[in-house]
Motif scaffolding. Sequence first.
Motif, mmCIF file in Angstrom:
data_model
loop_
_atom_site.group_PDB
_atom_site.id
_atom_site.type_symbol
_atom_site.label_atom_id
_atom_site.label_comp_id
_atom_site.label_asym_id
_atom_site.label_seq_id
_atom_site.Cartn_x
_atom_site.Cartn_y
_atom_site.Cartn_z
ATOM 1 N N PRO A 63 -11.448 10.537 -11.040
ATOM 2 C CA PRO A 63 -10.010 9.222 -11.422
ATOM 3 C C PRO A 63 -8.583 10.271 -10.837
ATOM 4 O O PRO A 63 -9.195 11.822 -10.940
ATOM 5 C CB PRO A 63 -10.004 9.432 -12.788
ATOM 6 C CG PRO A 63 -11.605 10.408 -13.298
ATOM 7 C CD PRO A 63 -12.100 10.259 -12.671
ATOM 8 N N PHE A 64 -7.690 10.027 -11.261
ATOM 9 C CA PHE A 64 -6.434 11.138 -11.252
ATOM 10 C C PHE A 64 -5.191 9.778 -12.105
ATOM 11 O O PHE A 64 -5.354 8.699 -11.844
ATOM 12 C CB PHE A 64 -6.141 10.635 -9.956
ATOM 13 C CG PHE A 64 -4.561 9.245 -9.168
ATOM 14 C CD1 PHE A 64 -3.742 9.473 -8.933
ATOM 15 C CD2 PHE A 64 -6.179 8.514 -8.691
ATOM 16 C CE1 PHE A 64 -3.220 8.340 -8.431
ATOM 17 C CE2 PHE A 64 -5.235 7.663 -8.078
ATOM 18 C CZ PHE A 64 -3.630 7.722 -7.841
ATOM 19 N N GLN A 65 -4.439 10.554 -12.286
ATOM 20 C CA GLN A 65 -3.152 10.022 -12.999
ATOM 21 C C GLN A 65 -1.791 9.427 -11.583
ATOM 22 O O GLN A 65 -1.768 10.207 -11.500
ATOM 23 C CB GLN A 65 -3.352 10.888 -13.980
ATOM 24 C CG GLN A 65 -1.947 10.752 -14.923
ATOM 25 C CD GLN A 65 -1.593 9.384 -15.695
ATOM 26 O OE1 GLN A 65 -2.691 9.049 -16.322
ATOM 27 N NE2 GLN A 65 -0.867 8.274 -15.949
ATOM 28 N N PRO A 66 -1.785 8.072 -11.659
ATOM 29 C CA PRO A 66 -1.017 8.100 -10.937
ATOM 30 C C PRO A 66 0.251 8.300 -11.140
ATOM 31 O O PRO A 66 0.710 8.381 -12.350
ATOM 32 C CB PRO A 66 -0.955 6.489 -10.825
ATOM 33 C CG PRO A 66 -2.403 6.598 -11.292
ATOM 34 C CD PRO A 66 -2.439 7.665 -12.620
ATOM 35 N N LEU B 270 -1.138 10.963 -5.582
ATOM 36 C CA LEU B 270 -3.204 11.330 -5.113
ATOM 37 C C LEU B 270 -3.048 12.110 -4.407
ATOM 38 O O LEU B 270 -2.428 12.730 -3.364
ATOM 39 C CB LEU B 270 -3.293 9.827 -4.158
ATOM 40 C CG LEU B 270 -5.095 10.228 -3.862
ATOM 41 C CD1 LEU B 270 -5.779 9.879 -5.045
ATOM 42 C CD2 LEU B 270 -4.765 8.648 -3.103
ATOM 43 N N PRO B 271 -4.139 13.024 -4.911
ATOM 44 C CA PRO B 271 -3.900 14.359 -4.024
ATOM 45 C C PRO B 271 -4.797 14.264 -2.835
ATOM 46 O O PRO B 271 -5.852 13.100 -2.906
ATOM 47 C CB PRO B 271 -5.164 14.927 -5.581
ATOM 48 C CG PRO B 271 -5.081 14.709 -6.501
ATOM 49 C CD PRO B 271 -4.634 12.620 -6.163
ATOM 50 N N THR B 272 -4.391 14.924 -1.909
ATOM 51 C CA THR B 272 -4.936 14.745 -0.689
ATOM 52 C C THR B 272 -6.124 14.858 -0.599
ATOM 53 O O THR B 272 -7.131 14.367 0.690
ATOM 54 C CB THR B 272 -3.777 15.942 0.667
ATOM 55 O OG1 THR B 272 -4.135 16.395 0.165
ATOM 56 C CG2 THR B 272 -2.714 14.904 0.389
ATOM 57 N N PHE C 148 0.903 -0.822 0.042
ATOM 58 C CA PHE C 148 0.134 -0.412 0.082
ATOM 59 C C PHE C 148 0.988 1.302 -0.223
ATOM 60 O O PHE C 148 2.041 1.229 0.631
ATOM 61 C CB PHE C 148 -1.163 -0.223 1.309
ATOM 62 C CG PHE C 148 -1.586 -0.818 1.472
ATOM 63 C CD1 PHE C 148 -2.850 -1.305 0.171
ATOM 64 C CD2 PHE C 148 -1.545 -1.894 2.633
ATOM 65 C CE1 PHE C 148 -4.072 -2.139 0.550
ATOM 66 C CE2 PHE C 148 -2.369 -2.852 2.940
ATOM 67 C CZ PHE C 148 -3.932 -2.859 1.480
ATOM 68 N N PRO C 149 0.606 2.458 -0.880
ATOM 69 C CA PRO C 149 0.977 3.856 -0.520
ATOM 70 C C PRO C 149 1.391 3.942 1.002
ATOM 71 O O PRO C 149 0.023 3.912 1.878
ATOM 72 C CB PRO C 149 0.493 4.017 -0.792
ATOM 73 C CG PRO C 149 -0.951 4.061 -1.670
ATOM 74 C CD PRO C 149 -0.922 2.693 -1.639
ATOM 75 N N GLY C 150 2.116 4.524 1.067
ATOM 76 C CA GLY C 150 2.504 4.933 2.933
ATOM 77 C C GLY C 150 3.914 5.094 3.601
ATOM 78 O O GLY C 150 4.640 3.945 2.933
ATOM 79 N N THR D 141 -0.553 10.907 8.656
ATOM 80 C CA THR D 141 1.080 9.822 7.560
ATOM 81 C C THR D 141 0.091 9.224 6.177
ATOM 82 O O THR D 141 0.783 9.426 4.725
ATOM 83 C CB THR D 141 1.394 9.297 8.129
ATOM 84 O OG1 THR D 141 1.454 9.943 9.160
ATOM 85 C CG2 THR D 141 2.320 8.225 7.460
ATOM 86 N N ALA D 142 -0.904 8.710 6.321
ATOM 87 C CA ALA D 142 -0.859 7.825 4.865
ATOM 88 C C ALA D 142 -1.654 8.772 3.881
ATOM 89 O O ALA D 142 -1.167 7.867 2.882
ATOM 90 C CB ALA D 142 -2.232 6.683 5.472
ATOM 91 N N LEU D 143 -2.174 9.641 4.087
ATOM 92 C CA LEU D 143 -2.447 10.098 2.266
ATOM 93 C C LEU D 143 -1.157 11.144 2.601
ATOM 94 O O LEU D 143 -1.405 11.151 0.983
ATOM 95 C CB LEU D 143 -4.136 11.867 3.362
ATOM 96 C CG LEU D 143 -4.953 11.141 3.453
ATOM 97 C CD1 LEU D 143 -5.656 12.171 4.274
ATOM 98 C CD2 LEU D 143 -6.167 10.417 2.219
ATOM 99 N N ARG D 144 -0.735 11.418 3.276
ATOM 100 C CA ARG D 144 1.178 12.579 3.048
ATOM 101 C C ARG D 144 1.413 11.581 1.519
ATOM 102 O O ARG D 144 2.234 11.322 1.280
ATOM 103 C CB ARG D 144 1.540 12.914 4.130
ATOM 104 C CG ARG D 144 2.657 12.795 3.467
ATOM 105 C CD ARG D 144 3.811 13.990 4.970
ATOM 106 N NE ARG D 144 4.017 12.942 6.031
ATOM 107 C CZ ARG D 144 4.802 11.752 5.702
ATOM 108 N NH1 ARG D 144 5.541 11.552 4.762
ATOM 109 N NH2 ARG D 144 4.834 10.735 6.586
ATOM 110 N N GLU D 145 1.664 10.270 2.670
ATOM 111 C CA GLU D 145 2.504 8.856 1.817
ATOM 112 C C GLU D 145 2.063 8.811 0.471
ATOM 113 O O GLU D 145 2.439 8.990 -0.707
ATOM 114 C CB GLU D 145 2.500 7.828 2.306
ATOM 115 C CG GLU D 145 3.792 8.083 3.957
ATOM 116 C CD GLU D 145 5.443 8.133 3.212
ATOM 117 O OE1 GLU D 145 5.234 7.866 2.283
ATOM 118 O OE2 GLU D 145 5.934 7.931 4.325
ATOM 119 N N ALA D 146 0.792 8.694 0.043
ATOM 120 C CA ALA D 146 -0.574 8.569 -1.190
ATOM 121 C C ALA D 146 0.168 9.526 -2.178
ATOM 122 O O ALA D 146 0.748 9.118 -3.128
ATOM 123 C CB ALA D 146 -1.372 8.497 -0.838
#
Length: 201
Positions: free
Chosen positions: A133-136, A101-103, A75-77, A90-95
């Motif tokens: 959607p978002f562009q990784p 991924l926009p927070t 997972f992103p993190g 933390t999880a949102l920042r790391e993603a």
Amino acid sequence: MPTTPDPTDLLRAALRRPGTGSSDFDLNPDASLPEGRKLRPAGVLVPISVVGDTPRLILTKRSSALQHHPGQIAFPGGKQDDGDADVTATALREAQEEIGLPTDLPEVLGHLPTHETVTSFSVTPVVAILRAPFQPVPEPGEVDEVFSVPLAHVLNPENYIVESRRWRGQKRYYFTVPLGPYYIWGATARMLRGLAAQVGE
């Protein structure tokens, strides 16, 4: 072609159940743990996209150049920094850092019970829905690939297999939930198995 129902209500109900914590040692009760070990807090995002007909779980493949867990599915993190308000932050920042991924895009539904890793982290999985959607954008040097798998695959307990390998001179057992070219195992598979269990209750 029929569409798959939005899993939001199903996941919210599952996350309201108490669940039980997990660890890398669940299948290895004879493992000897260092005395006085101190667990460091960490957060990972479990991002589920509901864009399109089939809800999909977004995962990463870690860079093969990394010192720890190279090439593994994750997972992103990461670990909680002093500037993070909590493990959700933390999880949102790391993603955002790892996959772009926009927070403000994830709709956080809740947390799974913590997971203790062999590397002495207490990891909180943060489950979130993505409705747009978002562009990784993989972070260079850390993430080789961002991909997704059908959510239904990882929520089906029948898709999980217990395998083993030698680690530090001992046979270690772990969960896997493979799909196509992706070998999802270890802590990531164990946390997903926990989610599957809570959904199935």
